[in-house]
Motif scaffolding. Sequence first.
Motif, short mmCIF file in Angstrom:
data_model
loop_
_atom_site.label_atom_id
_atom_site.label_comp_id
_atom_site.label_asym_id
_atom_site.label_seq_id
_atom_site.Cartn_x
_atom_site.Cartn_y
_atom_site.Cartn_z
N ARG A 131 -3.87 6.40 -11.39
CA ARG A 131 -3.48 5.74 -12.55
C ARG A 131 -2.68 6.61 -13.43
O ARG A 131 -1.88 6.11 -14.23
CB ARG A 131 -4.75 5.21 -13.02
CG ARG A 131 -5.31 4.03 -12.75
CD ARG A 131 -6.49 3.47 -13.57
NE ARG A 131 -6.79 2.15 -13.38
CZ ARG A 131 -6.25 1.03 -13.71
NH1 ARG A 131 -5.16 1.11 -14.61
NH2 ARG A 131 -6.37 -0.18 -13.30
N ARG A 182 -5.05 -3.17 -6.13
CA ARG A 182 -4.61 -1.64 -6.33
C ARG A 182 -4.16 -1.23 -4.90
O ARG A 182 -4.92 -1.46 -3.89
CB ARG A 182 -5.70 -1.08 -6.77
CG ARG A 182 -5.90 0.71 -6.75
CD ARG A 182 -7.14 1.07 -6.97
NE ARG A 182 -7.17 2.64 -6.93
CZ ARG A 182 -7.06 3.48 -8.12
NH1 ARG A 182 -6.81 3.02 -9.29
NH2 ARG A 182 -6.67 4.67 -7.96
N TRP A 208 0.97 6.24 -11.92
CA TRP A 208 1.55 4.93 -12.12
C TRP A 208 1.79 4.63 -13.62
O TRP A 208 2.37 3.59 -13.99
CB TRP A 208 0.58 4.07 -11.75
CG TRP A 208 0.19 4.10 -10.06
CD1 TRP A 208 1.24 4.72 -9.06
CD2 TRP A 208 -0.74 3.40 -9.53
NE1 TRP A 208 0.65 4.58 -7.97
CE2 TRP A 208 -0.67 3.83 -8.14
CE3 TRP A 208 -1.97 2.85 -9.66
CZ2 TRP A 208 -1.80 3.63 -7.17
CZ3 TRP A 208 -2.84 2.64 -8.63
CH2 TRP A 208 -2.55 2.81 -7.46
N PRO A 242 -8.01 -6.24 -10.15
CA PRO A 242 -8.20 -4.85 -9.75
C PRO A 242 -8.31 -4.74 -8.43
O PRO A 242 -7.88 -3.67 -7.75
CB PRO A 242 -9.39 -4.59 -10.42
CG PRO A 242 -10.10 -5.69 -10.46
CD PRO A 242 -9.04 -6.73 -11.00
N ASP A 243 -8.27 -5.82 -7.42
CA ASP A 243 -8.35 -5.74 -5.94
C ASP A 243 -6.77 -5.38 -5.55
O ASP A 243 -6.83 -4.96 -4.34
CB ASP A 243 -9.04 -7.12 -5.44
CG ASP A 243 -10.24 -6.86 -5.49
OD1 ASP A 243 -11.08 -5.93 -5.98
OD2 ASP A 243 -11.10 -8.27 -5.47
N MET A 276 -1.46 -5.08 -11.06
CA MET A 276 -2.86 -5.23 -10.98
C MET A 276 -3.38 -6.09 -12.16
O MET A 276 -4.38 -6.76 -12.10
CB MET A 276 -3.40 -3.73 -11.28
CG MET A 276 -3.23 -2.90 -9.87
SD MET A 276 -3.41 -0.94 -9.99
CE MET A 276 -5.26 -1.28 -10.61
N GLN A 308 0.87 -1.16 -0.03
CA GLN A 308 0.32 0.00 0.10
C GLN A 308 0.88 1.33 0.02
O GLN A 308 0.60 2.23 -0.77
CB GLN A 308 -0.81 0.00 1.24
CG GLN A 308 -1.73 -1.47 1.55
CD GLN A 308 -2.46 -1.87 0.37
OE1 GLN A 308 -2.95 -1.28 -0.72
NE2 GLN A 308 -2.47 -3.15 0.38
N ALA A 341 -4.05 1.05 -1.85
CA ALA A 341 -4.62 2.42 -1.38
C ALA A 341 -4.33 2.48 0.00
O ALA A 341 -4.52 1.33 0.66
CB ALA A 341 -6.20 2.26 -1.61
N TYR A 395 6.47 -4.83 -6.45
CA TYR A 395 5.27 -5.44 -7.04
C TYR A 395 5.38 -6.33 -8.13
O TYR A 395 4.35 -6.76 -8.60
CB TYR A 395 4.68 -4.12 -7.72
CG TYR A 395 4.18 -3.03 -6.91
CD1 TYR A 395 3.03 -3.19 -5.94
CD2 TYR A 395 4.93 -1.71 -6.81
CE1 TYR A 395 2.65 -2.36 -5.06
CE2 TYR A 395 4.49 -0.80 -5.89
CZ TYR A 395 3.27 -0.90 -4.69
OH TYR A 395 3.01 -0.08 -4.16
N ILE A 452 3.13 -1.09 -10.73
CA ILE A 452 1.76 -1.31 -9.99
C ILE A 452 0.81 -1.44 -11.08
O ILE A 452 0.05 -2.43 -10.72
CB ILE A 452 1.40 0.06 -9.47
CG1 ILE A 452 2.64 0.34 -8.19
CG2 ILE A 452 0.04 -0.05 -8.86
CD1 ILE A 452 2.21 1.80 -7.54
N LEU A 453 0.94 -0.89 -12.43
CA LEU A 453 -0.20 -1.27 -13.22
C LEU A 453 0.08 -2.67 -13.80
O LEU A 453 -0.99 -3.45 -13.86
CB LEU A 453 -0.09 -0.41 -14.51
CG LEU A 453 -0.59 0.96 -14.02
CD1 LEU A 453 -0.23 1.97 -15.23
CD2 LEU A 453 -1.93 1.12 -13.55
N GLY A 486 2.89 2.85 -3.03
CA GLY A 486 2.05 3.50 -4.28
C GLY A 486 1.98 4.94 -3.99
O GLY A 486 1.21 5.57 -4.97
#
Length: 282
Positions: free
Chosen positions: A252, A274, A255, A271-272, A266, A17, A276, A71, A262-263, A20
């Motif tokens: 986004r 991501r 990134w 998508p979960d 994911m 987390q 945050a 990542y 990170i992209l 990011g």
Amino acid sequence: MTDADPGLFGPASVTWQAHGDPMMWVAGVRALYLQALHPRAVRGVMQNSDFRRDAWGRLMRTANFVGTTTYGTGEAAERAGARVRKIHSMLQVSDPDTGERYGVDEPELLLWVHCAEIDSYVHVLRRSGYPLTDAQADRYIAEHRVSARLVGLDPDAVPAGRAEMAAYFEKVRPELAVGPEARAVDDFLLRPPTHPFLVPAREVLWRRVAQLAYASLPPYAHELYGRPAPRPVVVTRRLRATGALLRCVPARLRWQLPPKHILRAMARLGPDARPAPYKLGR
């Protein structure tokens, strides 16, 4: 390894987390300032890299390593670590005063670089308003015993929480000093070589980042460099304002910067995955 490999830390980690967040860039510059205070460590950097000519490349390589180990897949992280260990094993440093030669992979030097980096990440993130509790900060530091292993350290010899980290810095402080190499790093970070057309941008953007990173150093670092910093309350206010501004940029969009770790994570995990801040309490 499968395509769904979560890597060394995984989406449930504090590291996943926190890394990011855009304030990691300010924290990275703070780490450079702090690392330069160890004469034996900074000498290794200056004698074995083209730091002055390719500092941006060096910063990007460091960011790429952090992104890959955070990542990337476990396999990619282990490969990155093996590459760093191999390079370090071949590099020697010469002390111009004593004639001593030593390797850049001495455990005490690797430990200093590691602790300066991890301490800077925790300090800048928290002070800029990123919601890390004390327990989560301890967990973050403990998680990075894994990244310490990747560069060749014994994880059991690496601080596993804030108290151990503070004790380490207290122990190493007598060894810290500002020599010519640290002066060169300081000068470079304030005035990196830039194409003439980009000098205005350097003055407006980069210098502010460098000054903020310097200001966030501990008081003993300011004393060693011999350059005062604003009052702590002013520095904290600036860090929080900078963090709030940078976090307004859509994640986004941020990134998209290469190499898009990170992209890619994911895309690999869904998508979960991501990152945050609100996921820290889960």
